[in-house]
Scaffold this active site. Sequence first.
Site, PDB file in Angstrom:
ATOM      1  N   LEU A 141       0.856  -1.193   0.000  1.00 23.99           N
ATOM      2  CA  LEU A 141       0.000   0.000   0.000  1.00 23.99           C
ATOM      3  C   LEU A 141       0.889   1.240   0.000  1.00 23.99           C
ATOM      4  O   LEU A 141       1.628   1.470   0.957  1.00 23.99           O
ATOM      5  CB  LEU A 141      -0.894   0.021   1.243  1.00 23.99           C
ATOM      6  CG  LEU A 141      -2.190  -0.779   1.225  1.00 23.99           C
ATOM      7  CD1 LEU A 141      -2.953  -0.563   2.525  1.00 23.99           C
ATOM      8  CD2 LEU A 141      -3.081  -0.429   0.038  1.00 23.99           C
TER       9      LEU A 141
ATOM     10  N   CYS B  79      13.917  -0.253  -8.303  1.00 25.56           N
ATOM     11  CA  CYS B  79      13.131  -0.371  -7.072  1.00 25.56           C
ATOM     12  C   CYS B  79      12.237  -1.601  -7.109  1.00 25.56           C
ATOM     13  O   CYS B  79      12.091  -2.308  -6.117  1.00 25.56           O
ATOM     14  CB  CYS B  79      12.303   0.890  -6.867  1.00 25.56           C
ATOM     15  SG  CYS B  79      11.325   0.852  -5.367  1.00 25.56           S
TER      16      CYS B  79
ATOM     17  N   CYS C 257      10.487   6.266  -6.790  1.00 17.36           N
ATOM     18  CA  CYS C 257       9.722   5.131  -6.293  1.00 17.36           C
ATOM     19  C   CYS C 257       9.627   5.120  -4.770  1.00 17.36           C
ATOM     20  O   CYS C 257      10.626   4.981  -4.078  1.00 17.36           O
ATOM     21  CB  CYS C 257      10.416   3.864  -6.796  1.00 17.36           C
ATOM     22  SG  CYS C 257      10.005   2.410  -5.886  1.00 17.36           S
TER      23      CYS C 257
END
Length: 395
Positions: A8, A100, A200
């Site tokens: 999330l 990432c 990111c």
Amino acid sequence: MKRVIVGLSGGVDSSVAAYLLKEQGYEVIGLFMKNWHDDSVTISKECPWLEDSNDAMLVADKLGIPFQVVDLSEEYKERIVDYMFNEYEQGRTPNPDVLCNREIKFDVFMKIALDLGADYVATGHYCRKDILEKDGELIYRLLSGLDDNKDQSYFLCQLSQEQLAKSLFPIGELKKDEVRKIAADQELITADKKDSQGLCFIGKVRLPEFLQQKLSPKEGIIVQIPDADHFYVKSIPVFKNKEDELSYLSTKHKYNLEDGKVVGKHQGAHYFTKGQRKGLAVGGTVEPLFVIDTDVEKNIIYTGEGKNHRGLYRNVLFVKNDDIHWVREDLKITEGESLKVLARIRYRQKLQKAELFRAEKGLYVVFENPQSAITEGQFVAWYLEDELVGSGVIN
């Protein structure tokens, strides 16, 4: 009931991914990755990760799923930030988002998730996955997202079969406006939140300022190179073989100070990348100047006028053996073989017709049409129709 851990991020895409998985009957847990808290580098006056983690927590609360923050800042600094600075220092342009995903989300984060008993890790990427059986083995395919405007398969071009096996991409079949509508219908706080433009999972960081805090300014000159035939129209030598020809065609132009005229100054060649237009602060030309090459050793930026300047274009690039990655190991080609593909050298670029040639020292990607700003350190990804089958770092 299979357990899925959702990364999330505090954005709308991962929020809706979590909602859809819960609707499908999975046991869903939300984890927020805290990837940055280095006070020696100011990212912005705001504290974006705090705001984002708070939004992620509110979404988890609304969906009635457990939520936790995991601190991956040490791994992120080692694997992403240090690598980025090192690449820029050498005059290359890394892609932190691709890294990432390979190094953090689908490696460090995935290991944490599996240790927590997860069957899968899910993210809010606009891409799809399916499975086929070949010679009695299951093979995972990474497919483009159905929303052409948002397809993010390129960012996942370094994933392996092992990583794909444990991944879910719940919003890959949806368009962005459909995702926002679902979030609004479910009254999720992220429904109207703008998409993150930063690095990111770090948030609102602007790359030039970020680099300037770690790489010292160093004044140098900007040289404008004319779009002249004597630079770009050369008699082609006779080649012994295909590999010699491709090696010749993939070699970029070499510029010297005396090839052009000095038109300005800059604060460090390592802050600039090929194809860049902004930040040069040079006027007096009919069309804008674009960076066509940088020399970090001599600290010179070479520029050309207009986006059609021949210094920006070539149609062959090279990937060293160590930097070739096949998502589909069963499709990889060996020395002397070739494969017709579609390829892109940056996110959002339309797929281009190309052919791969495997040579002794690596792989050549030969585009049907010349490509603008082929940039060392970036990733080239190749597809068969809508399936991403492999990628590599441009040398």
